[in-house]
Design a protein around this motif. Structure first.
Motif, PDB file in Angstrom:
ATOM      1  N   GLY A  58       0.824  -1.211   0.000  1.00 51.68           N
ATOM      2  CA  GLY A  58       0.000   0.000   0.000  1.00 51.68           C
ATOM      3  C   GLY A  58       0.853   1.254   0.000  1.00 51.68           C
ATOM      4  N   LEU A  96       2.389   1.624  -3.552  1.00 52.38           N
ATOM      5  CA  LEU A  96       1.441   2.141  -4.538  1.00 52.38           C
ATOM      6  C   LEU A  96       1.221   3.640  -4.362  1.00 52.38           C
ATOM      7  CD1 LEU A  96      -0.628   1.845  -6.791  1.00 52.38           C
ATOM      8  CD2 LEU A  96      -2.310   1.124  -5.062  1.00 52.38           C
ATOM      9  N   GLY A 127      -0.517   5.610   2.482  1.00 53.04           N
ATOM     10  CA  GLY A 127      -0.795   4.363   1.778  1.00 53.04           C
ATOM     11  C   GLY A 127      -0.704   3.155   2.686  1.00 53.04           C
ATOM     12  N   ALA A 181      -3.852   0.684   3.567  1.00 52.96           N
ATOM     13  CA  ALA A 181      -3.735  -0.765   3.386  1.00 52.96           C
ATOM     14  C   ALA A 181      -4.030  -1.495   4.696  1.00 52.96           C
ATOM     15  CB  ALA A 181      -2.346  -1.118   2.876  1.00 52.96           C
ATOM     16  N   CYS A 217      -2.093  -4.016  -5.017  1.00 52.16           N
ATOM     17  CA  CYS A 217      -1.314  -2.772  -4.946  1.00 52.16           C
ATOM     18  C   CYS A 217      -0.048  -2.847  -5.802  1.00 52.16           C
ATOM     19  CB  CYS A 217      -0.947  -2.469  -3.488  1.00 52.16           C
ATOM     20  SG  CYS A 217      -2.341  -1.988  -2.460  1.00 52.16           S
TER      21      CYS A 217
END
Length: 314
Positions: free
Chosen positions: A81, A84, A108, A112, A144
């Motif tokens: 996460g 990404l 991120g 996640a 991701c």
């Protein structure tokens, strides 16, 4: 058989870290003089130590919080996460600085983690979370990393900058952009202070509450540290795999259930392991390099199989 003193174990981890640092400074993809060596490798070694220690602590906190030995920042999708989010920022704002990458990577990682909590049934209690966590985490990780890879492949400049990073590389971050390193240092210190609260929580929410440590606050503090440490680590070195699985398992076994000693063992243990992986990757493919994330994945794959076999046997 007499048990080793925790201080002796900690000293052994410290000696291993010093040896790993010496090897990292001495060996590389190309031979260099001492002046060039210090300039080119010292700061990279600092980055590797910081990321290794951070990922080991993230894995330790997640494993203790979820009561699941598979709670690695890679397997849970937290690192993916963060990766990404970092790639999206780089795609939309190529000139972003270190603070922006740190903030977005941490965001991120947090998103996640929230997705993991929902998919794994965190609201259903620790048992539900422990059972479903690996499957939910692997789904988040696959999604991701696939999206991040797709974005990278759309642009030649992105490929040059981030394709290796996505595999878990240890580049030398610009020295004027050290926000992620500072965040890791502060979070590692404050994270140690959460150990007592987390140990009480693992004994039971009622006991923790009766001693004035609100379970909800403890979970929020732990996940906050996980978010910052994972985000900062990914901002520096990409989503390094399996290190957060290997080191906490060893540290907890040596600490015999004492979370604070396990935390103390995980710091030099994670730093030494990533230093050794980075050094090995520079040496075995001269004059090229094998990224540290690939080395840790090669080590972590068999370890994951052993942990799964033990869990299934139970």
């Amino acid at each position: 058989m007499a048990r080793l003193s925790p201080l002796w174990i900690l000293a052994a981890f410290g000696a291993a870290l010093l040896l790993a640092l010496a090897l990292s400074l001495r060996f590389g993809a190309a031979e260099q003089g001492w002046a060039d060596l210090i300039e080119a490798r010292a700061f990279r070694s600092v980055c590797a130590m910081a990321v290794g220690a951070a990922l080991a602590v993230v894995g330790l906190l997640l494993q203790r919080l979820t009561a699941n030995p598979l709670a690695d920042p890679g397997i849970t999708g937290v690192n993916a996460g963060a990766a990404l989010a970092t790639i999206v920022l780089a795609y939309l704002w190529p000139g972003a600085g270190g603070l922006a990458f740190l903030a977005v990577a941490s965001l991120g990682a947090g998103l996640a983690g929230l997705a993991l909590w929902g998919l794994a049934g965190g609201s259903g209690g620790t048992a539900a979370l422990s059972l479903r966590l690996p499957l939910a985490g692997l789904a988040i990780e696959a999604l991701c990393l696939s999206l991040a890879g797709a974005l990278i492949l759309t642009d030649a400049e992105m490929q040059a900058r981030y394709l290796r990073w996505l595999l878990g590389a240890i580049p030398m971050v610009p020295r004027h952009e050290t926000a992620a390193l500072l965040a890791i240092g502060l979070a590692l210190v404050s994270g140690f202070l959460c150990c007592e609260r987390l140990e009480l929580l693992t004994l039971g929410a009622e006991q923790s509450d009766s001693l004035g440590k609100k379970p909800g606050q403890t979970v929020a503090l732990v996940l906050g540290h996980v978010t910052v440490l994972a985000g900062a680590s990914v901002a520096i070195a990409g989503p390094v795999a399996f290190l957060g699985l290997l080191v906490p398992l060893v540290a907890q076994g040596l600490a015999r259930g004492n979370l604070r000693w396990a935390y103390a063992f995980a710091l030099p243990g994670g730093a030494a392991l990533l230093l050794l992986a980075d050094t090995l990757g520079r040496v075995i493919a001269r004059p090229g390099e094998v990224d540290a994330g690939i080395i840790t994945a090669l080590l972590g794959g068999p370890a994951l199989i052993l942990v799964l076999r033990r869990m299934l046997a139970r």
